[in-house]
Scaffold this motif. Sequence first.
Motif, PDB file in Angstrom:
ATOM      1  N   VAL A 121       0.814  -1.218   0.000  1.00 35.65           N
ATOM      2  CA  VAL A 121       0.000   0.000   0.000  1.00 35.65           C
ATOM      3  C   VAL A 121       0.854   1.277   0.000  1.00 35.65           C
ATOM      4  O   VAL A 121       0.357   2.349  -0.334  1.00 35.65           O
ATOM      5  CB  VAL A 121      -0.954   0.011   1.214  1.00 35.65           C
ATOM      6  CG1 VAL A 121      -1.984  -1.094   1.094  1.00 35.65           C
ATOM      7  CG2 VAL A 121      -0.177  -0.114   2.528  1.00 35.65           C
ATOM      8  N   GLY A 122       2.140   1.175   0.349  1.00 39.96           N
ATOM      9  CA  GLY A 122       3.021   2.342   0.333  1.00 39.96           C
ATOM     10  C   GLY A 122       3.845   2.448  -0.935  1.00 39.96           C
ATOM     11  O   GLY A 122       4.717   3.319  -1.039  1.00 39.96           O
ATOM     12  N   LEU A 123       3.574   1.606  -1.925  1.00 35.59           N
ATOM     13  CA  LEU A 123       4.399   1.569  -3.141  1.00 35.59           C
ATOM     14  C   LEU A 123       4.282   2.874  -3.929  1.00 35.59           C
ATOM     15  O   LEU A 123       3.187   3.326  -4.257  1.00 35.59           O
ATOM     16  CB  LEU A 123       3.972   0.393  -4.021  1.00 35.59           C
ATOM     17  CG  LEU A 123       4.913   0.042  -5.181  1.00 35.59           C
ATOM     18  CD1 LEU A 123       6.262  -0.415  -4.656  1.00 35.59           C
ATOM     19  CD2 LEU A 123       4.293  -1.040  -6.065  1.00 35.59           C
ATOM     20  N   LYS A 124       5.450   3.469  -4.241  1.00 34.25           N
ATOM     21  CA  LYS A 124       5.497   4.720  -4.986  1.00 34.25           C
ATOM     22  C   LYS A 124       6.032   4.535  -6.402  1.00 34.25           C
ATOM     23  O   LYS A 124       5.721   5.336  -7.286  1.00 34.25           O
ATOM     24  CB  LYS A 124       6.368   5.740  -4.251  1.00 34.25           C
ATOM     25  CG  LYS A 124       5.844   6.123  -2.883  1.00 34.25           C
ATOM     26  CD  LYS A 124       6.783   7.098  -2.187  1.00 34.25           C
ATOM     27  CE  LYS A 124       6.266   7.460  -0.795  1.00 34.25           C
ATOM     28  NZ  LYS A 124       7.184   8.392  -0.087  1.00 34.25           N
ATOM     29  N   PHE A 171      -5.072   5.854 -15.516  1.00 36.62           N
ATOM     30  CA  PHE A 171      -5.116   7.196 -16.105  1.00 36.62           C
ATOM     31  C   PHE A 171      -5.852   8.197 -15.223  1.00 36.62           C
ATOM     32  O   PHE A 171      -5.704   9.404 -15.392  1.00 36.62           O
ATOM     33  CB  PHE A 171      -5.793   7.122 -17.480  1.00 36.62           C
ATOM     34  CG  PHE A 171      -5.068   6.212 -18.432  1.00 36.62           C
ATOM     35  CD1 PHE A 171      -3.847   6.571 -18.962  1.00 36.62           C
ATOM     36  CD2 PHE A 171      -5.608   4.983 -18.764  1.00 36.62           C
ATOM     37  CE1 PHE A 171      -3.171   5.730 -19.819  1.00 36.62           C
ATOM     38  CE2 PHE A 171      -4.933   4.129 -19.631  1.00 36.62           C
ATOM     39  CZ  PHE A 171      -3.706   4.498 -20.153  1.00 36.62           C
ATOM     40  N   GLU A 172      -6.612   7.701 -14.253  1.00 37.35           N
ATOM     41  CA  GLU A 172      -7.361   8.591 -13.376  1.00 37.35           C
ATOM     42  C   GLU A 172      -6.612   8.888 -12.074  1.00 37.35           C
ATOM     43  O   GLU A 172      -6.954   9.821 -11.365  1.00 37.35           O
ATOM     44  CB  GLU A 172      -8.729   7.968 -13.047  1.00 37.35           C
ATOM     45  CG  GLU A 172      -9.628   7.838 -14.262  1.00 37.35           C
ATOM     46  CD  GLU A 172     -10.942   7.127 -13.937  1.00 37.35           C
ATOM     47  OE1 GLU A 172     -11.023   6.534 -12.841  1.00 37.35           O
ATOM     48  OE2 GLU A 172     -11.862   7.170 -14.774  1.00 37.35           O
ATOM     49  N   ARG A 173      -5.592   8.087 -11.765  1.00 40.70           N
ATOM     50  CA  ARG A 173      -4.864   8.246 -10.511  1.00 40.70           C
ATOM     51  C   ARG A 173      -4.008   9.512 -10.570  1.00 40.70           C
ATOM     52  O   ARG A 173      -3.067   9.613 -11.366  1.00 40.70           O
ATOM     53  CB  ARG A 173      -3.989   7.013 -10.272  1.00 40.70           C
ATOM     54  CG  ARG A 173      -3.219   7.003  -8.963  1.00 40.70           C
ATOM     55  CD  ARG A 173      -4.108   6.887  -7.754  1.00 40.70           C
ATOM     56  NE  ARG A 173      -4.972   5.726  -7.770  1.00 40.70           N
ATOM     57  CZ  ARG A 173      -4.607   4.490  -7.453  1.00 40.70           C
ATOM     58  NH1 ARG A 173      -3.360   4.242  -7.093  1.00 40.70           N
ATOM     59  NH2 ARG A 173      -5.477   3.505  -7.485  1.00 40.70           N
ATOM     60  N   THR A 174      -4.323  10.484  -9.738  1.00 38.92           N
ATOM     61  CA  THR A 174      -3.630  11.778  -9.805  1.00 38.92           C
ATOM     62  C   THR A 174      -2.196  11.704  -9.289  1.00 38.92           C
ATOM     63  O   THR A 174      -1.374  12.576  -9.580  1.00 38.92           O
ATOM     64  CB  THR A 174      -4.396  12.836  -8.981  1.00 38.92           C
ATOM     65  OG1 THR A 174      -4.534  12.370  -7.636  1.00 38.92           O
ATOM     66  CG2 THR A 174      -5.774  13.092  -9.575  1.00 38.92           C
ATOM     67  N   GLU A 196      -4.524  -1.522  -7.880  1.00 34.51           N
ATOM     68  CA  GLU A 196      -5.274  -0.302  -7.598  1.00 34.51           C
ATOM     69  C   GLU A 196      -5.200   0.059  -6.116  1.00 34.51           C
ATOM     70  O   GLU A 196      -5.421   1.209  -5.724  1.00 34.51           O
ATOM     71  CB  GLU A 196      -6.732  -0.471  -8.026  1.00 34.51           C
ATOM     72  CG  GLU A 196      -7.525   0.822  -7.970  1.00 34.51           C
ATOM     73  CD  GLU A 196      -8.942   0.671  -8.534  1.00 34.51           C
ATOM     74  OE1 GLU A 196      -9.676   1.680  -8.542  1.00 34.51           O
ATOM     75  OE2 GLU A 196      -9.312  -0.446  -8.961  1.00 34.51           O
ATOM     76  N   ASN A 197      -4.862  -0.927  -5.257  1.00 33.27           N
ATOM     77  CA  ASN A 197      -4.720  -0.674  -3.826  1.00 33.27           C
ATOM     78  C   ASN A 197      -3.491   0.171  -3.506  1.00 33.27           C
ATOM     79  O   ASN A 197      -3.363   0.697  -2.399  1.00 33.27           O
ATOM     80  CB  ASN A 197      -4.624  -1.991  -3.059  1.00 33.27           C
ATOM     81  CG  ASN A 197      -5.872  -2.832  -3.186  1.00 33.27           C
ATOM     82  OD1 ASN A 197      -6.969  -2.292  -3.312  1.00 33.27           O
ATOM     83  ND2 ASN A 197      -5.709  -4.152  -3.165  1.00 33.27           N
ATOM     84  N   CYS A 198      -2.582   0.281  -4.460  1.00 34.25           N
ATOM     85  CA  CYS A 198      -1.350   1.065  -4.258  1.00 34.25           C
ATOM     86  C   CYS A 198      -1.668   2.537  -4.526  1.00 34.25           C
ATOM     87  O   CYS A 198      -1.390   3.072  -5.605  1.00 34.25           O
ATOM     88  CB  CYS A 198      -0.242   0.556  -5.173  1.00 34.25           C
ATOM     89  SG  CYS A 198       0.110  -1.210  -4.981  1.00 34.25           S
ATOM     90  N   LYS A 199      -2.235   3.197  -3.539  1.00 34.21           N
ATOM     91  CA  LYS A 199      -2.834   4.520  -3.721  1.00 34.21           C
ATOM     92  C   LYS A 199      -1.822   5.637  -3.931  1.00 34.21           C
ATOM     93  O   LYS A 199      -2.197   6.712  -4.413  1.00 34.21           O
ATOM     94  CB  LYS A 199      -3.704   4.863  -2.499  1.00 34.21           C
ATOM     95  CG  LYS A 199      -4.832   3.865  -2.213  1.00 34.21           C
ATOM     96  CD  LYS A 199      -5.871   3.860  -3.310  1.00 34.21           C
ATOM     97  CE  LYS A 199      -7.061   2.977  -2.927  1.00 34.21           C
ATOM     98  NZ  LYS A 199      -8.068   2.896  -4.022  1.00 34.21           N
ATOM     99  N   VAL A 200      -0.564   5.427  -3.580  1.00 35.38           N
ATOM    100  CA  VAL A 200       0.419   6.510  -3.713  1.00 35.38           C
ATOM    101  C   VAL A 200       1.388   6.254  -4.863  1.00 35.38           C
ATOM    102  O   VAL A 200       2.426   6.905  -4.965  1.00 35.38           O
ATOM    103  CB  VAL A 200       1.201   6.715  -2.393  1.00 35.38           C
ATOM    104  CG1 VAL A 200       0.271   7.210  -1.303  1.00 35.38           C
ATOM    105  CG2 VAL A 200       1.894   5.432  -1.954  1.00 35.38           C
ATOM    106  N   LEU A 201       1.058   5.329  -5.728  1.00 40.39           N
ATOM    107  CA  LEU A 201       1.944   4.996  -6.851  1.00 40.39           C
ATOM    108  C   LEU A 201       2.168   6.224  -7.726  1.00 40.39           C
ATOM    109  O   LEU A 201       1.226   6.846  -8.204  1.00 40.39           O
ATOM    110  CB  LEU A 201       1.318   3.860  -7.661  1.00 40.39           C
ATOM    111  CG  LEU A 201       2.231   3.068  -8.588  1.00 40.39           C
ATOM    112  CD1 LEU A 201       3.344   2.386  -7.799  1.00 40.39           C
ATOM    113  CD2 LEU A 201       1.430   2.028  -9.357  1.00 40.39           C
TER     114      LEU A 201
END
Length: 679
Positions: free
Chosen positions: A599-602, A644-647, A620-625
Amino acid sequence: MRNSRPIILFPLLCFLSSTISILCDPNPLVCNEKEKHALLRFKKSLSDPGNRLLPWSVNQDCCRWEAVRCNNVTGRVVELHLGNPYDTDDLEFNSKFELGGEISPALLELEFLSYLNLSGNDFGGSPIPSFLGSMGSLRYLDLSYAGFGGLVLHQLGNLSTLRHLDLGGNSGLYVENLGWISHLAFLKYLGMDWVDLHREVHWLESVSMLPSLLELHLSECELDSNMTSSLGYANFTSLTFLDLSNNNFNQEIPNWLFNLSSLVSLSLSNNQFKGQISESFGQLKYLESLFVSANSFHGPIPTSIGNLSSLRYLSLFENPLINGTLPMSLGQLKYLEYLDVSFNSFHGPIPTSIGNLSSLRSLGLSENQLINGTLPMSLWFLSNLENLNVRGTSLTGTISEVHFTALSKLKDLLISGTSLSFHVNSSWTPPFQLEYLEADSCKMGPKFPAWLQTQKSLFCLDVSRSGIVDTAPNWFWKFASYIEQIHLSNNQISGDLSQVVLNNTIIDLSSNCFSGRLPRLSPNVVVLNIANNSFSGQISPFMCQKMNGRSKLEVVDISINALSGELSDCWMHWSSLTHVSLGSNNLSGKIPNSMGSLVGLKALSLQNNSFYGEIPSSLENCKVLGLINLSDNKFSGIIPRWIFERTTLMVIHLRSNKFNGHYSSTNMPTFFSYSVGSC
């Protein structure tokens, strides 16, 4: 004789046992009953998560309570030592032992209280109680780092016998008018670090009226130039310590500073002082510490600096406009222990007179790109030297074992970014025990430096880009397991690491010739960079290895090797990972679903392999990618819309795959970078 024995034994027992001595005391100290109940009411109003005041009980003599001191004759309470006892040098207090809540006016009943210390607690931004100004016996008041906020009230000016006042470290406090401070005629110590003084334009006039003041601490008080321009002379007749660091002075150093002839320590660091460093500094003949780092001074160091015959600490760090040559007069500072002129623009050679500084323990000359030539021979006779930092200079020449003969106390040798060469005998045993060796880009090779195995205290080892063309000796990996940081990158070091267990916090072995299966890791490893080597074999034993504890690994880069096989479904064991780079290997198979547990994957880089299948929905669980590079593989299917939607995603590389569908690249960011630093 029988009757005399008790007379001899009785005082002996009283001496040996503190418990018995209380019983033996013909006039036991008993606190005033009214003051005991006042202290109990004070305790009741406080929060005490660490139970520091638990021993305060109505059934016990309050003069024997923890933190309470009574007058030896009268039994009246004179001191309360309630500062957080678990503070450290960097002022990190243990919150478990912080008192809080409300400060009860019951303290007013302690009419002989002369000492009150509440430092290091947390009173939640509440104002300093105004009733403290009515405690006329106070001589010592310490409210520092105690979480107070709001306006500092003028009632404190009523404490006419006060010698010590410390309000520092309370970033929520501010002052509108400091006129009350001039009433504290006996004040010797004034601490107001972090207190906002920018509303008070006459602070200097008020403070300079304190004839007994010895120490003045005004760091990070939002002071600026407008507050000192109207005063040409400050009447600090006794001042020995002045700290004006971390403010906003955008001016030349005011002349009144040079009238403070009694000064022992002066800190002007981290301001915007400009102009040349005045020759008038030479007038401060008692000065032992001078810190003027991180300002906008220009020009050379004045030769009058040599007149500061008592100076022990001198920091001119990070004044990039200071130039010229280092003056020979530096050699007159025979008591100097610390000298840092790093990050300036000095040119020319290091003066030979530096060898006269026989007390010198730390010498910082780094990042003066125009300091050229060799290190003068006189420097190598500084037998008290512990830290030598010449990183990022243009120094050249060869260093041999002869140079270190006198440096038995050396702990930090920082010579990275120079053109110095290390040429010592293979059997050399240094006279020192280093803690930091940073020799990036210095010539150490071609043989692996055997003398390193004598260094039992190393915390950081950096011999990157040092021309080593050799096999890492067998002793090295066991020796290295006790080092916190290891940087060996960009050499030609070889060796099979299949049986090695790496135990360091930061490891950079990239761009070498290491081979065999991947090494094993201990849970302590945080950064692992072994990219651009010749590691081979299946990756799954590495991914699914068992550890004695939870892994702390955050960054792993194994790119540009010859690894094969599929990524095992073991990613849940690497929950701390933030950067994963496995590009340019011979890996295959699908991305396992367990990678979505990171979950912390950048950053995720899997490019130039033979992965196939669809991008798993679990990613998609990797929110800070912020970076995903899947290019040059065999992925197929439809690219998930969330990519494409992940800011947070700043870089997306998906080229040279078998994806289908139509996608717009509008507004996609195009840049991201990451690197592993040195020590």
